[in-house]
Write a protein that holds these residues in place. Structure first.
Motif, mmCIF file in Angstrom:
data_model
loop_
_atom_site.group_PDB
_atom_site.id
_atom_site.type_symbol
_atom_site.label_atom_id
_atom_site.label_comp_id
_atom_site.label_asym_id
_atom_site.label_seq_id
_atom_site.Cartn_x
_atom_site.Cartn_y
_atom_site.Cartn_z
ATOM 1 N N ASP A 192 -34.341 -73.895 -48.721
ATOM 2 C CA ASP A 192 -34.931 -74.585 -49.311
ATOM 3 C C ASP A 192 -36.286 -74.718 -48.410
ATOM 4 O O ASP A 192 -36.175 -74.771 -47.410
ATOM 5 C CB ASP A 192 -35.098 -76.198 -50.022
ATOM 6 C CG ASP A 192 -36.423 -76.417 -50.924
ATOM 7 O OD1 ASP A 192 -36.981 -76.994 -50.251
ATOM 8 O OD2 ASP A 192 -36.450 -76.618 -52.026
ATOM 9 N N ASN A 193 -37.416 -73.803 -49.447
ATOM 10 C CA ASN A 193 -39.141 -73.339 -49.051
ATOM 11 C C ASN A 193 -39.047 -74.900 -47.720
ATOM 12 O O ASN A 193 -39.827 -74.740 -47.172
ATOM 13 C CB ASN A 193 -39.880 -72.720 -49.453
ATOM 14 C CG ASN A 193 -39.330 -71.520 -50.245
ATOM 15 O OD1 ASN A 193 -38.756 -71.038 -48.618
ATOM 16 N ND2 ASN A 193 -39.998 -71.031 -50.875
ATOM 17 N N VAL A 194 -39.543 -75.762 -48.601
ATOM 18 C CA VAL A 194 -39.802 -77.059 -48.611
ATOM 19 C C VAL A 194 -38.921 -77.758 -46.779
ATOM 20 O O VAL A 194 -40.035 -78.590 -46.093
ATOM 21 C CB VAL A 194 -39.740 -78.163 -49.581
ATOM 22 C CG1 VAL A 194 -40.688 -79.878 -49.134
ATOM 23 C CG2 VAL A 194 -40.431 -77.733 -50.782
ATOM 24 N N ASP A 195 -37.705 -77.734 -47.486
ATOM 25 C CA ASP A 195 -36.719 -77.662 -45.616
ATOM 26 C C ASP A 195 -37.724 -77.135 -44.802
ATOM 27 O O ASP A 195 -37.900 -77.838 -44.044
ATOM 28 C CB ASP A 195 -35.214 -78.085 -46.306
ATOM 29 C CG ASP A 195 -34.984 -79.406 -47.266
ATOM 30 O OD1 ASP A 195 -35.778 -80.272 -47.445
ATOM 31 O OD2 ASP A 195 -33.477 -78.717 -48.161
ATOM 32 N N THR A 235 -27.452 -78.822 -31.433
ATOM 33 C CA THR A 235 -27.862 -78.522 -32.576
ATOM 34 C C THR A 235 -28.154 -77.681 -33.005
ATOM 35 O O THR A 235 -29.524 -77.460 -32.677
ATOM 36 C CB THR A 235 -28.742 -79.931 -33.797
ATOM 37 O OG1 THR A 235 -27.787 -80.779 -33.238
ATOM 38 C CG2 THR A 235 -28.579 -79.426 -34.754
ATOM 39 N N GLN A 236 -28.270 -76.728 -33.968
ATOM 40 C CA GLN A 236 -28.813 -75.062 -33.979
ATOM 41 C C GLN A 236 -29.304 -75.618 -35.223
ATOM 42 O O GLN A 236 -29.013 -75.641 -36.741
ATOM 43 C CB GLN A 236 -28.163 -73.997 -34.012
ATOM 44 C CG GLN A 236 -28.716 -72.984 -34.090
ATOM 45 C CD GLN A 236 -27.741 -71.515 -34.128
ATOM 46 O OE1 GLN A 236 -26.812 -71.580 -34.078
ATOM 47 N NE2 GLN A 236 -28.287 -70.761 -33.588
ATOM 48 N N ILE A 237 -30.705 -75.594 -35.667
ATOM 49 C CA ILE A 237 -31.284 -75.200 -36.678
ATOM 50 C C ILE A 237 -31.711 -73.786 -37.573
ATOM 51 O O ILE A 237 -32.489 -73.379 -35.980
ATOM 52 C CB ILE A 237 -33.046 -75.808 -36.656
ATOM 53 C CG1 ILE A 237 -32.632 -77.416 -35.789
ATOM 54 C CG2 ILE A 237 -33.393 -76.511 -37.931
ATOM 55 C CD1 ILE A 237 -31.787 -78.402 -37.013
ATOM 56 N N ILE A 238 -31.068 -73.131 -38.301
ATOM 57 C CA ILE A 238 -31.534 -72.311 -39.163
ATOM 58 C C ILE A 238 -31.933 -72.186 -39.564
ATOM 59 O O ILE A 238 -31.956 -72.553 -40.597
ATOM 60 C CB ILE A 238 -29.896 -71.747 -39.321
ATOM 61 C CG1 ILE A 238 -28.931 -72.008 -38.083
ATOM 62 C CG2 ILE A 238 -30.293 -70.499 -39.402
ATOM 63 C CD1 ILE A 238 -27.570 -71.400 -38.067
ATOM 64 N N ILE A 239 -33.385 -71.340 -39.793
ATOM 65 C CA ILE A 239 -34.598 -70.711 -40.948
ATOM 66 C C ILE A 239 -34.417 -69.618 -40.849
ATOM 67 O O ILE A 239 -34.978 -69.097 -40.438
ATOM 68 C CB ILE A 239 -35.581 -71.849 -40.081
ATOM 69 C CG1 ILE A 239 -35.420 -73.367 -39.758
ATOM 70 C CG2 ILE A 239 -36.783 -72.175 -41.779
ATOM 71 C CD1 ILE A 239 -37.147 -74.001 -38.952
#
Length: 239
Positions: A192-195, A235-239
């Motif tokens: 989600d764009n907001v996330d 933890t890998q944040i995937i954006i």
């Protein structure tokens, strides 16, 4: 740190109610990630527990037998109820019956029987409390089993197997054991764009964070403390 009760409160209150009232009805509790638990007391004197979740097959293939042996070996494993993956039953009639006081009993006999009744009530209460705990924690026990199995293997000096499973949609948990540690990798996807915007405020995109937690550890409400030297959460944040 947020503390989450491992017992489902709805199930916790309803289990004892079903047992004591011998009420032939169904209680359904839905939880996160499309998991669902069902309780049903039947007229044959058995209380049935059924559980399902979207990633059941993945996790059960990793540590399903371990979970059953550790938490549910005292219960009867039934054919899964329709719409569920796992079903256990408990024979409520296995509780001890209290002796009756005869009309012609002496005062000494009445006192003795009363003591026996108090003892039986305490034993039955302990039994029902165990059933309540085991059945109301089915979701916690199921999701914790893969980690608990790895912890036990490492503590015994054995080589634990690596594993992975889908935790949510487009998200995966990876566990890679070392000789004295369990490395856990969380892949978190923000669709989600907001996330995505919120995630960028917290952490730079596509960055890996290493968090070292020194013993004793308590992962996802595992009540028993394990003696592993350290656990590494990646933890890998995937954006």
């Amino acid at each position: 740190m947020m503390l989450i009760d491992p017992q489902n409160k709805l199930l916790q209150t309803q289990i004892m109610d079903l047992i004591m009232k011998k009420d032939p009805r169904i209680v359904v509790a839905k939880d996160y990630n499309y998991s669902c638990t069902k309780l049903q007391y039947k007229e044959n004197g058995r209380l049935f527990l059924s559980f399902t979740c979207f990633n059941f097959n993945e996790i059960f293939s990793i540590a399903g037998n371990y979970m059953i042996d550790k938490y549910y070996k005292d219960y009867t494993k039934e054919d899964p109820d329709v719409g569920f993956h796992l079903t256990f039953s408990f024979n409520v009639q296995s509780a001890k019956e209290e002796p009756k006081i005869q009309k012609n009993a002496t005062e000494a006999e009445k006192a003795e029987i009363q003591e026996i009744k108090i003892q039986i009530r305490a034993e039955n209460q302990k039994l029902f409390e165990k059933v309540t705990k085991d059945f109301s924690q089915i979701r916690r026990n199921f999701y914790a089993s893969a980690f608990e199995q790895a912890f036990d293997q490492i503590n015994k000096g054995h080589i634990a197997s690596k594993f992975k499973y889908q935790s949510r949609e487009n998200e995966v948990v990876y566990a890679i054991p070392d000789q004295d540690a369990l490395n856990i990798f969380y892949e978190i996807s923000f669709s989600d764009n907001v996330d995505k915007t919120l995630a960028n405020l917290i952490i730079d995109a596509k960055t890996i964070i290493f968090i070292y937690i020194i013993q004793p550890i308590n992962l996802i409400n595992i009540s028993k403390l394990y003696s592993i030297k350290k656990i590494i959460i990646l933890t890998q944040i995937i954006i």
